[in-house]
Design an enzyme around this catalytic site. Structure first.
Site, PDB file in Angstrom:
ATOM      1  CG  HIS A  67      57.241  11.184  32.902  1.00  0.00           C
ATOM      2  ND1 HIS A  67      57.115   9.901  32.474  1.00  0.00           N
ATOM      3  CD2 HIS A  67      57.354  12.140  32.104  1.00  0.00           C
ATOM      4  CE1 HIS A  67      57.146   9.976  31.131  1.00  0.00           C
ATOM      5  NE2 HIS A  67      57.188  11.170  30.778  1.00  0.00           N
TER       6      HIS A  67
ATOM      7  NE  ARG B  15      63.357  14.432  28.136  1.00  0.00           N
ATOM      8  CZ  ARG B  15      63.171  13.584  27.316  1.00  0.00           C
ATOM      9  NH1 ARG B  15      63.343  12.300  27.521  1.00  0.00           N
ATOM     10  NH2 ARG B  15      62.781  14.123  26.102  1.00  0.00           N
TER      11      ARG B  15
ATOM     12  CB  SER C 269      58.271   6.509  27.954  1.00  0.00           C
ATOM     13  OG  SER C 269      58.011   7.587  28.878  1.00  0.00           O
TER      14      SER C 269
ATOM     15  CE  LYS D  31      55.218   9.225  21.905  1.00  0.00           C
ATOM     16  NZ  LYS D  31      56.186   9.917  22.412  1.00  0.00           N
TER      17      LYS D  31
HETATM   18  N1  COA Z   1      61.307  12.811  32.445  1.00  0.00           N
HETATM   19  C1  COA Z   1      61.514  11.574  31.925  1.00  0.00           C
HETATM   20  N2  COA Z   1      60.883  11.656  30.536  1.00  0.00           N
HETATM   21  C2  COA Z   1      60.531  12.751  30.102  1.00  0.00           C
HETATM   22  C3  COA Z   1      60.542  14.144  30.933  1.00  0.00           C
HETATM   23  C4  COA Z   1      60.987  13.871  31.960  1.00  0.00           C
HETATM   24  N3  COA Z   1      60.901  14.932  32.770  1.00  0.00           N
HETATM   25  N4  COA Z   1      59.833  14.995  29.951  1.00  0.00           N
HETATM   26  C5  COA Z   1      59.610  14.383  28.777  1.00  0.00           C
HETATM   27  N5  COA Z   1      59.977  13.207  28.750  1.00  0.00           N
HETATM   28  C6  COA Z   1      59.995  12.121  27.604  1.00  0.00           C
HETATM   29  C7  COA Z   1      58.879  11.099  27.579  1.00  0.00           C
HETATM   30  O1  COA Z   1      58.909   9.985  28.271  1.00  0.00           O
HETATM   31  C8  COA Z   1      58.661  10.981  26.078  1.00  0.00           C
HETATM   32  O2  COA Z   1      59.603  10.107  25.623  1.00  0.00           O
HETATM   33  P1  COA Z   1      59.380   9.048  24.550  1.00  0.00           P
HETATM   34  O3  COA Z   1      59.153   9.981  23.323  1.00  0.00           O
HETATM   35  O4  COA Z   1      60.706   8.195  24.523  1.00  0.00           O
HETATM   36  O5  COA Z   1      58.156   8.094  24.945  1.00  0.00           O
HETATM   37  C9  COA Z   1      58.963  12.361  25.638  1.00  0.00           C
HETATM   38  O6  COA Z   1      59.787  12.909  26.544  1.00  0.00           O
HETATM   39  C10 COA Z   1      57.864  13.238  25.302  1.00  0.00           C
HETATM   40  O7  COA Z   1      56.787  12.745  25.656  1.00  0.00           O
HETATM   41  P2  COA Z   1      55.532  13.538  26.278  1.00  0.00           P
HETATM   42  O8  COA Z   1      55.982  14.242  27.791  1.00  0.00           O
HETATM   43  O9  COA Z   1      54.616  12.531  26.657  1.00  0.00           O
HETATM   44  O10 COA Z   1      55.147  14.603  25.614  1.00  0.00           O
HETATM   45  P3  COA Z   1      54.553  14.324  24.107  1.00  0.00           P
HETATM   46  O11 COA Z   1      55.493  15.239  23.351  1.00  0.00           O
HETATM   47  O12 COA Z   1      54.417  12.825  23.748  1.00  0.00           O
HETATM   48  O13 COA Z   1      53.206  14.885  24.163  1.00  0.00           O
HETATM   49  C11 COA Z   1      51.565  16.633  24.564  1.00  0.00           C
HETATM   50  C12 COA Z   1      52.903  16.168  24.838  1.00  0.00           C
HETATM   51  C13 COA Z   1      50.638  15.566  24.871  1.00  0.00           C
HETATM   52  C14 COA Z   1      51.491  17.817  25.562  1.00  0.00           C
HETATM   53  C15 COA Z   1      51.277  17.095  23.113  1.00  0.00           C
HETATM   54  O14 COA Z   1      51.606  16.269  22.302  1.00  0.00           O
HETATM   55  C16 COA Z   1      49.828  17.773  23.042  1.00  0.00           C
HETATM   56  O15 COA Z   1      49.771  18.857  23.432  1.00  0.00           O
HETATM   57  N6  COA Z   1      49.160  17.005  22.352  1.00  0.00           N
HETATM   58  C17 COA Z   1      47.769  17.301  21.920  1.00  0.00           C
HETATM   59  C18 COA Z   1      47.484  17.941  20.398  1.00  0.00           C
HETATM   60  C19 COA Z   1      47.750  19.457  20.343  1.00  0.00           C
HETATM   61  O16 COA Z   1      47.341  20.327  21.203  1.00  0.00           O
HETATM   62  N7  COA Z   1      48.855  19.753  19.669  1.00  0.00           N
HETATM   63  C20 COA Z   1      49.291  21.071  19.712  1.00  0.00           C
HETATM   64  C21 COA Z   1      50.309  21.417  20.647  1.00  0.00           C
HETATM   65  S1  COA Z   1      51.062  22.948  20.098  1.00  0.00           S
END
Ligand code: COA
Length: 164
Positions: free
Chosen positions: A19, A92, A131, A43
């Site tokens: 991140h 990634r 994560s 989650k």
């Molecule tokens: N480096 C390391 N890890 C990364 C990364 C990077 N560059 N990019 C993503 N990840 C990992 C995260 O660590 C996480 O891992 P985990 O699942 O093992 O914890 C995973 O990829 C995805 O996590 P994150 O980036 O936090 O995204 P998310 O999918 O959990 O949430 C939101 C993304 C918050 C943007 C999305 O859920 C959201 O918009 N929610 C709001 C509700 C909404 O509007 N929904 C409609 C969307 S179309």
């Protein structure tokens, strides 16, 4: 260089060096970078919202144009409220692509032309970090140094000390 505000949203549970790589690189591309921590996600989070925010603050203290904020509900509503011009996602590996494409298309409808999703390719040395994997290895006593910022690792160790 993009003018205006960029948003990097996620659960940051906890923030990793993957991140931080994206944050460091993106901070030079915009006027302001909001790091938006999602409060309630389907989650279940390993770390409390306050802990996740505190760890981000530790890791990003050197970034002058970063702001840490939180949001709940629809990302697109937050994007409109904060007048965000670009929503940043890190890619990634190919496994991220399908999910990110779906989300980008859905959000494009909701942004109504007011914002764009932009992608940065994760640096190769961080492209395997997630994560949940950090949490699993750390929880089982494995070494996660180098995968999370040093200050974050210290914080995680203190938390274990407190919660056993
Ligand atoms: N480096 C390391 N890890 C990364 C990364 C990077 N560059 N990019 C993503 N990840 C990992 C995260 O660590 C996480 O891992 P985990 O699942 O093992 O914890 C995973 O990829 C995805 O996590 P994150 O980036 O936090 O995204 P998310 O999918 O959990 O949430 C939101 C993304 C918050 C943007 C999305 O859920 C959201 O918009 N929610 C709001 C509700 C909404 O509007 N929904 C409609 C969307 S179309």
């Amino acid at each position: 260089m993009m003018r205006g505000t960029m948003l990097y949203a996620g659960s940051f549970d906890p923030i990793t060096n993957g991140h931080l790589d994206i944050i460091n690189r993106a901070s030079g591309l915009c006027d302001k970078l909001i790091i938006g921590v999602i409060v309630n996600k389907s989650k279940v989070a390993r770390y409390s919202f306050e802990d996740r925010k505190a760890m981000i603050a530790l890791a990003t203290v050197h970034i002058a144009n970063a702001e840490i904020d939180s949001f709940d509900g629809l990302l697109a509503d937050y994007v409109a409220a904060r007048r965000v011009g670009a929503v940043l996602r890190g890619l990634r590996a190919s496994m991220d692509f399908e999910y990110e494409m779906q989300m980008a298309h859905m959000n494009a409808r909701l942004y109504k032309g007011e914002a764009e999703t932009v992608f940065l390719m994760a640096s190769p040395e961080f492209s395997f970090i997630s994560s949940s994997m950090v949490n699993e290895v750390f929880g089982l006593g494995g070494d996660v140094a180098g995968l999370v910022p040093d200050g974050v690792l210290e914080y995680m160790k203190r938390r274990v000390g407190i919660h056993g």
